[in-house]
Scaffold this motif. Structure first.
Motif, PDB file in Angstrom:
ATOM      1  N   PHE A 210       0.783  -1.324  -0.423  1.00  0.00           N
ATOM      2  CA  PHE A 210       0.378   0.158  -0.077  1.00  0.00           C
ATOM      3  C   PHE A 210       0.906   1.267   0.092  1.00  0.00           C
ATOM      4  CE2 PHE A 210       0.392  -0.169   4.301  1.00  0.00           C
ATOM      5  CZ  PHE A 210       1.230   0.716   4.846  1.00  0.00           C
ATOM      6  N   ARG A 211       0.460   2.388  -0.772  1.00  0.00           N
ATOM      7  CA  ARG A 211       1.133   3.750  -0.498  1.00  0.00           C
ATOM      8  C   ARG A 211       0.071   4.830  -0.691  1.00  0.00           C
ATOM      9  NH1 ARG A 211       5.195   3.597  -5.995  1.00  0.00           N
ATOM     10  NH2 ARG A 211       6.307   1.687  -4.855  1.00  0.00           N
ATOM     11  N   TYR A 212       0.501   5.809   0.231  1.00  0.00           N
ATOM     12  CA  TYR A 212      -1.206   6.544   0.226  1.00  0.00           C
ATOM     13  C   TYR A 212      -0.754   7.935  -0.701  1.00  0.00           C
ATOM     14  CZ  TYR A 212       1.664   9.428   3.502  1.00  0.00           C
ATOM     15  OH  TYR A 212       2.754   9.555   4.234  1.00  0.00           O
ATOM     16  N   HIS A 213      -1.596   8.819  -1.253  1.00  0.00           N
ATOM     17  CA  HIS A 213      -2.054  10.226  -1.362  1.00  0.00           C
ATOM     18  C   HIS A 213      -3.002  10.745  -0.700  1.00  0.00           C
ATOM     19  CE1 HIS A 213      -1.662  13.244  -4.561  1.00  0.00           C
ATOM     20  NE2 HIS A 213      -2.974  13.086  -4.683  1.00  0.00           N
ATOM     21  N   ASP A 214      -1.247  12.164   0.031  1.00  0.00           N
ATOM     22  CA  ASP A 214      -2.560  12.553   0.899  1.00  0.00           C
ATOM     23  C   ASP A 214      -3.029  14.173   0.853  1.00  0.00           C
ATOM     24  OD1 ASP A 214       0.253  13.823   0.577  1.00  0.00           O
ATOM     25  OD2 ASP A 214       0.451  13.724   3.250  1.00  0.00           O
ATOM     26  N   GLU A 215      -2.378  14.989  -0.305  1.00  0.00           N
ATOM     27  CA  GLU A 215      -2.886  15.901  -1.109  1.00  0.00           C
ATOM     28  C   GLU A 215      -4.186  16.242  -2.437  1.00  0.00           C
ATOM     29  OE1 GLU A 215      -3.019  18.972   0.161  1.00  0.00           O
ATOM     30  OE2 GLU A 215      -1.820  17.861   2.475  1.00  0.00           O
ATOM     31  N   PRO A 216      -5.629  16.730  -1.587  1.00  0.00           N
ATOM     32  CA  PRO A 216      -5.646  17.205  -1.438  1.00  0.00           C
ATOM     33  C   PRO A 216      -6.171  16.582   0.415  1.00  0.00           C
ATOM     34  CG  PRO A 216      -7.466  18.202  -2.605  1.00  0.00           C
ATOM     35  CD  PRO A 216      -6.468  16.858  -3.232  1.00  0.00           C
ATOM     36  N   TYR A 217      -6.671  15.361  -0.865  1.00  0.00           N
ATOM     37  CA  TYR A 217      -7.238  14.249   0.447  1.00  0.00           C
ATOM     38  C   TYR A 217      -7.002  12.889   0.533  1.00  0.00           C
ATOM     39  CZ  TYR A 217     -10.878  18.357  -1.276  1.00  0.00           C
ATOM     40  OH  TYR A 217     -11.732  18.537  -1.081  1.00  0.00           O
ATOM     41  N   LEU A 218      -7.029  12.687   1.636  1.00  0.00           N
ATOM     42  CA  LEU A 218      -6.464  11.006   1.836  1.00  0.00           C
ATOM     43  C   LEU A 218      -6.619   9.966   1.358  1.00  0.00           C
ATOM     44  CD1 LEU A 218      -4.404   9.617   3.800  1.00  0.00           C
ATOM     45  CD2 LEU A 218      -5.777   9.243   5.125  1.00  0.00           C
ATOM     46  N   ALA A 219      -6.027   9.182   0.304  1.00  0.00           N
ATOM     47  CA  ALA A 219      -6.422   8.329  -0.642  1.00  0.00           C
ATOM     48  C   ALA A 219      -5.147   6.941  -0.221  1.00  0.00           C
ATOM     49  CB  ALA A 219      -6.797   8.588  -1.527  1.00  0.00           C
ATOM     50  N   TYR A 220      -5.857   5.859  -0.314  1.00  0.00           N
ATOM     51  CA  TYR A 220      -4.454   4.576  -0.609  1.00  0.00           C
ATOM     52  C   TYR A 220      -5.131   3.782  -1.764  1.00  0.00           C
ATOM     53  CZ  TYR A 220      -4.254   5.096   4.344  1.00  0.00           C
ATOM     54  OH  TYR A 220      -3.249   6.185   5.518  1.00  0.00           O
ATOM     55  N   TYR A 221      -3.795   3.611  -2.581  1.00  0.00           N
ATOM     56  CA  TYR A 221      -3.992   2.576  -3.762  1.00  0.00           C
ATOM     57  C   TYR A 221      -2.810   1.661  -2.958  1.00  0.00           C
ATOM     58  CZ  TYR A 221       0.245   6.297  -4.816  1.00  0.00           C
ATOM     59  OH  TYR A 221       1.281   5.893  -4.897  1.00  0.00           O
ATOM     60  N   GLY A 222      -3.128   0.304  -3.606  1.00  0.00           N
ATOM     61  CA  GLY A 222      -2.174  -0.570  -4.152  1.00  0.00           C
ATOM     62  C   GLY A 222      -2.513  -1.563  -4.475  1.00  0.00           C
ATOM     63  N   THR A 223      -1.960  -3.119  -3.891  1.00  0.00           N
ATOM     64  CA  THR A 223      -2.709  -4.127  -5.044  1.00  0.00           C
ATOM     65  C   THR A 223      -3.622  -5.013  -4.293  1.00  0.00           C
ATOM     66  OG1 THR A 223      -0.690  -5.293  -5.260  1.00  0.00           O
ATOM     67  CG2 THR A 223      -1.336  -4.537  -7.075  1.00  0.00           C
ATOM     68  N   LEU A 224      -4.497  -6.082  -4.695  1.00  0.00           N
ATOM     69  CA  LEU A 224      -4.492  -6.592  -3.541  1.00  0.00           C
ATOM     70  C   LEU A 224      -4.487  -8.213  -4.498  1.00  0.00           C
ATOM     71  CD1 LEU A 224      -8.557  -5.199  -2.027  1.00  0.00           C
ATOM     72  CD2 LEU A 224      -6.302  -6.122  -1.279  1.00  0.00           C
TER      73      LEU A 224
END
Length: 684
Positions: A210-224
């Motif tokens: 998992f990684r995340y993106h925090d600007e302007p709103y928090l979001a996580y992304y990755g593989t399942l």
């Protein structure tokens, strides 16, 4: 514990469906029996919600339980998927409901009648669904799921499971179209605890990268791994898609190409598919990538999720080896309506279809120029561009379908029937368009149109299996007409005009020979359109007959509407019934269309007001005008009332019609059926 669950379920059924379930047929009858019937119907409606995601009002409209339900309590249809759910519900206040041999036999016979388009055997509650049922059953990709909905916690018995396995083998040869999906008391309790209108879905998964993106709103992304997503769907069904703008019905359309990728190349799945987007109210993430999502919903990628679940049903091992991109957006801290904006944006990005790439092909560019210069006609090659008027030209899709039917190999017309996207594949597209000029394409289109119109005309006189075949087999018939006129593309203009004049005769011969091919082994009409192999066998047999020079076989009298109408007129059903006093004064009757053109003309109009399809038996002052129509309060003979219904619906009706075949006493049959039984008893 089970007693408490049953009480909770009963209270929820009353709370959720009181006033929505039609109980008119129980008015004036025993209260206890009526309540049991209500709970059984409400349980069937809850089962519909559980397997389809429909809302309560829509699910209640799926109930057909009552006289002449043919062993089916509810039917839901998704024509886009296409998918049909057949529900039989069993209520038990002790929580001991089971599915026995009698129930299985009833639903088996009901399914058979649906597949054979014997819709007039069902009560009027089914009739508004007939157009969608017809559309779904005519599609070779249709999936049918039988849902035993039981207020009990016992699994289906070993004997019932074996009998269902026999039924599955009967319908699933050579490809799977039928499934059985029991819902038991624990399923319903789980659904109620999640909530019907606004379910609270909690999900768990492991995303080590998992990684995340925090600007302007928090979001996580990755593989399942795909099996984790499949588990989400298995546990939550359509509740998983509550926030999706396409919710509720239509989400579960299976992408066959996606399923095949997972099964054949699971390691490549990540490369070929975009993944899914999940919104949630709250997200907790451990350092190792263990995710806990509260108030979660998949808002983009519902088809991907449903297709992965379909693949897992075939090979769980392959699905476990596949991975996919997942984007998770916690809504905490986002602006109002941000969830809706994400949902709309991720679901309205236009996809590029294979047909769009073919529009750039030199073949299509040349044909468009050739149509314009040689024929002074329009040839539209871009999706979204308005097609020309029929006399002014055609579009690329219509041309592809016509050329597929014109090709000497039957498999191409089968592809056109089953899925037009197949026509643009490398193994098909060059073969149907190769070496065709504008004149040949335009001839193919015109011939194809004439065949379709003639089939529609001939269907007016057909009933039963022949009517079903005319509905589903237009492309097959067109292929046979092209095949019996092999010089259609090269003949002179004079010969072409003569060929066009013979289209009614050619269509009639093709239909009769095809029905002869189907009737000889006694196979289901729909089975001929499930696979290219079966389709090809019917074509081969019919084409051999057409080209043999032998006399065209006659259709069975049971397929000829005019013959059955003639027999019904001779029966003089109303007089027989009145003389015998067989129908009590005040008995309610219901109208059921018995041929496809009637269904197309009247079904929508009838569904707008139930009074239009209802009448009361009155003989006190007339032996002929025995029906008091609930719609206008006037008295009619059965035939005159049918003609009046066509008039009120602003539809052109037949010149004459036998109304006694179309008006039914629920549980007893049509007026003709009742009169025939009286005659039989008198003869004894």
């Amino acid at each position: 514990m089970k007693d408490l669950q049953v009480r909770q379920l009963e209270n929820a059924l009353v709370e959720q469906f009181d006033g929505l379930i039609d109980m008119a047929d129980w008015e004036g009858r025993d209260d206890n029996s009526a309540r049991t019937s209500f709970l059984s119907r409400a349980l069937a409606a809850l089962a519909v919600i559980e397997v389809t995601g429909l809302d309560r009002k829509q699910a209640a409209a799926c109930i057909i339980d009552g006289f002449d339900d043919q062993g089916i309590d509810a039917i839901a249809v998704d024509i886009d998927a296409p998918h049909i759910w057949i529900v039989q519900a069993k209520w038990s206040k002790e929580g001991n409901a089971t599915f026995d041999q009698k129930a299985l036999f009833a639903v088996k016979e009901g399914l058979k009648k649906l597949v054979n388009s014997q819709y007039d055997r069902f009560n009027k509650k089914l009739q508004p669904m007939v157009p969608n049922l017809n559309s779904a059953l005519s599609n070779p990709r249709v999936q049918i799921t039988i849902v035993p909905a039981l207020a009990g916690d016992r699994e289906l018995s070993a004997g019932i499971q074996r009998d269902f396995e026999d039924l599955l083998r009967e319908y699933n040869d050579p490809q799977e179209i039928l499934r059985v999906e029991p819902l038991l008391l624990p399923h319903f309790i789980s659904a109620l605890r999640s909530g019907l209108d606004d379910p609270q879905i909690d999900l768990a998964a492991r995303m080590p990268d998992f990684r995340y993106h925090d600007e302007p709103y928090l979001a996580y992304y990755g593989t399942l791994t795909a099996d984790q997503v499949v588990r989400w769907y298995s546990e939550n069904r359509h509740r998983l898609f509550q926030r999706n703008i396409r919710f509720p019905l239509g989400l579960t359309k299976i992408n066959a190409g996606l399923v095949e990728t997972v099964l054949r190349e699971p390691e490549h799945f990540w490369y070929f598919h975009n993944g899914i987007t999940v919104l949630c109210d709250q997200l907790n993430v451990s350092p190792r990538g263990d995710l806990e999502l509260s108030g979660a919903s998949v808002v983009n990628g519902a088809q991907t999720v449903a297709s992965l679940h379909e693949a897992a049903e075939r090979s769980a091992e392959s699905v476990a080896r596949a991975r996919l991109n997942v984007r998770i957006i916690p809504l905490k801290g986002t602006p109002n309506n941000f969830d809706r904006r994400v949902t709309i944006a991720t679901n309205t990005q236009n996809g590029v279809a294979e047909q769009d790439f073919r529009a750039l092909d030199q073949i299509q560019t040349r044909l468009r120029y050739d149509f314009d210069v040689t024929l002074n006609k329009k040839y539209v090659i871009k999706r979204g561009e308005a097609p020309p008027a029929p006399s002014e030209g055609c579009d690329m899709l219509e041309a592809a379908i016509a050329l597929a039917c014109a090709h000497q190999e039957a498999r191409f017309s089968f592809q056109a029937k089953s899925d037009t996207s197949l026509l643009w594949k490398d193994e098909t597209y060059p073969k149907i368009f190769r070496s065709r000029d504008a004149r040949q394409v335009w001839r193919a289109v015109k011939l194809f149109r004439e065949v379709k119109q003639e089939v529609d005309r001939q269907q007016l006189r057909l009933e039963g299996r022949a009517s079903v075949f005319a509905e589903q087999g237009q492309y097959l018939i067109a292929h046979l007409v092209f095949r019996s006129n092999r010089n259609w593309s090269s003949c002179s203009d004079g010969e072409w005009e003569e060929l066009a004049k013979q289209i009614p005769t050619s269509v009639d011969a093709a239909l009769r020979w095809a029905m002869y091919a189907l009737d000889e082994p006694g196979s289901q009409v729909g089975a001929a359109f499930r696979t290219a192999q079966r389709y090809g066998l019917v074509v081969q047999s019919a084409a051999s007959g057409i080209l043999s020079g032998k006399s065209t076989p006659e259709l069975s009298p049971e397929y000829e509407a005019t013959e059955r109408e003639k027999r019904a007129r001779q029966a003089n059903a109303v007089t027989v019934i009145v003389d015998a006093g067989a129908i009590p004064e005040g008995t309610r009757l219901e109208f059921r269309p018995i041929v496809e053109p009637e269904r197309r003309a009247l079904s929508e109009w009838l569904s707008e007001d139930q009074r239009r399809g209802s009448a009361t038996w009155v003989v006190s002052s007339s032996r002929s005008k025995v029906l008091l129509w609930e719609w206008d309060g006037e008295r009619y003979s059965p035939s005159a009332l049918v003609m009046e219904m066509f008039k009120q619906a602003n539809k052109s009706g037949p010149k004459a019609v036998q109304g006694t075949r179309r008006w039914f006493v629920p549980g007893q049959g049509s007026l003709v059926d009742i009169a025939n039984r009286i005659r039989g008893e008198s003869a004894e």
